[in-house]
Design an enzyme around this catalytic site. Structure first.
Site, PDB file in Angstrom:
ATOM      1  CB  SER A 103      -6.317  12.164   3.885  1.00 61.75           C
ATOM      2  OG  SER A 103      -4.944  11.360   4.131  1.00 61.75           O
ATOM      3  CB  SER A 104      -5.280   7.328   1.281  1.00 60.85           C
ATOM      4  OG  SER A 104      -4.229   7.976   1.432  1.00 60.85           O
ATOM      5  CB  CYS A 105      -3.777   9.174   6.662  1.00 56.69           C
ATOM      6  SG  CYS A 105      -4.790  10.512   7.146  1.00 56.69           S
ATOM      7  CE1 TYR A 132      -4.538  16.322   7.787  1.00 57.79           C
ATOM      8  CE2 TYR A 132      -4.471  14.316   6.827  1.00 57.79           C
ATOM      9  CZ  TYR A 132      -4.722  15.689   6.561  1.00 57.79           C
ATOM     10  OH  TYR A 132      -4.916  16.106   5.452  1.00 57.79           O
ATOM     11  CE  LYS A 136      -7.964  16.406   5.968  1.00 58.53           C
ATOM     12  NZ  LYS A 136      -8.537  17.418   5.121  1.00 58.53           N
ATOM     13  CG  HIS A 176       2.995  15.184   3.086  1.00 62.21           C
ATOM     14  ND1 HIS A 176       2.517  16.322   2.834  1.00 62.21           N
ATOM     15  CD2 HIS A 176       2.401  14.324   4.068  1.00 62.21           C
ATOM     16  CE1 HIS A 176       1.367  16.410   3.656  1.00 62.21           C
ATOM     17  NE2 HIS A 176       1.303  14.982   4.446  1.00 62.21           N
TER      18      HIS A 176
END
Length: 305
Positions: A103-105, A132, A136, A176
């Site tokens: 994920s880009s987070c 989170y 990841k 989201h």
């Protein structure tokens, strides 16, 4: 190919299974009732029996800012657990290929430009979804370590931007940003409300890609795996302000109200948009526009009411 897909009942997984080229391959996508990914022994047994050519790991506990803030323990422990079990089982079963969805987070929070793959682990994470993100990162690095340690193991990771589309979660607490916007504006329209609340001042910028496009990238990745870089952002490379997403949803849904701003609410990172240079070199790009994606998603939302 024989493809073992985790998260086959989630938004991304369902879009993969409905892709126009999915029927070229043999998929195994067990439900949670059929296989609890938190049970490492059970995961290994099923993967050994199926003997897939490739595993696509798309399962995970996901949610918006409020859900992440409310349950960091749950987001950390579940995503680390299932990711570790899947990657470990793949290695033990001798599965040569695994495509992991990160994920880009996972990128540093305080960066105003496009996020490149080289920026991983170079800065602090966004606090509102830190648990989170750490989970990841852990699974992504495990794929890297497996690839580096064992000849013939080629485990790779996509880093998708924010995703939305049919089969999304529209729950007002767990959703989201975009599905939450769609639901809020729909309820304002059907309820005759003249205003909708935006968290923050609406200037924070985000990148969203339609889930069908990510599904296409996944199918393409399975079919052209040898050409795929070990780590690659998947996205549009274009971002919009939160205000602009509200305006796009208002336009598609046909609501004529106005917006109010709650400056006491968290808005997350000021900007988050990925660099898609590697994706372009791999010769792939998304094709669904923002308005078309919102229209498709809204239709799916209405059908699910």
């Amino acid at each position: 190919m024989k493809i073992f897909l985790t998260g086959g009942r989630g938004m991304v997984g369902k879009n993969v299974l409905l892709h126009e080229r999915a029927n070229r391959h043999e998929f195994m996508a067990p439900t949670r009732d059929e296989l609890d990914l938190r049970d490492g022994a059970a995961v290994l047994k099923v993967i050994k029996a199926f003997q897939p050519d490739i595993i696509v790991h798309a399962a995970g506990k996901v949610g918006g800012i409020e859900a992440n803030r409310a349950d960091p323990w749950g987001f950390m422990i579940e995503n680390v657990s299932i990711g570790m079990n899947v990657v470990s089982a793949a290695r033990q079963a001798g599965v040569p290929r695994l495509l992991n969805l990160a994920s880009s987070c996972i990128y540093p929070a305080n960066h105003s430009g496009h996020l490149t793959e080289e920026m991983l682990l170079t800065g602090e994470l966004e606090p509102t979804n830190e648990a989170y993100a750490i989970a990841k990162i852990a699974v992504l690095k495990l794929c890297t370590y497996a690839r580096d340690a064992i000849s013939g193991i080629e485990y790779k990771s996509f880093i998708p931007c924010n995703i939305f589309g049919p089969f999304d979660n529209f729950d007002p607490v767990r959703a989201h940003l975009l599905p939450a916007i769609i639901r809020k504006i729909h309820e304002a329209k059907t309820g005759g409300e003249n205003t909708v609340e935006i968290w923050g001042d609406g200037t924070a910028r985000r990148e969203f890609m339609y889930a069908g496009d990510l599904a296409d990238a996944i199918i393409e990745g399975c079919e052209r795996y040898e050409e795929l870089p070990p780590l690659m952002n998947v996205g549009t490379g274009v971002d919009f302000s939160i205000q602009e997403y509200y305006e796009a949803a208002r336009r598609v849904i046909g609501w004529n109200g106005s917006f109010q701003y709650d400056l006491t609410r968290p808005a997350g990172m000021k900007r988050k948009v990925v660099d898609v240079s590697r994706q372009a070199e791999w010769d792939w790009k998304p094709c669904i526009s923002l308005d078309q994606g919102i229209e498709n998603t809204y239709k799916a939302f209405l059908e699910g009411l």
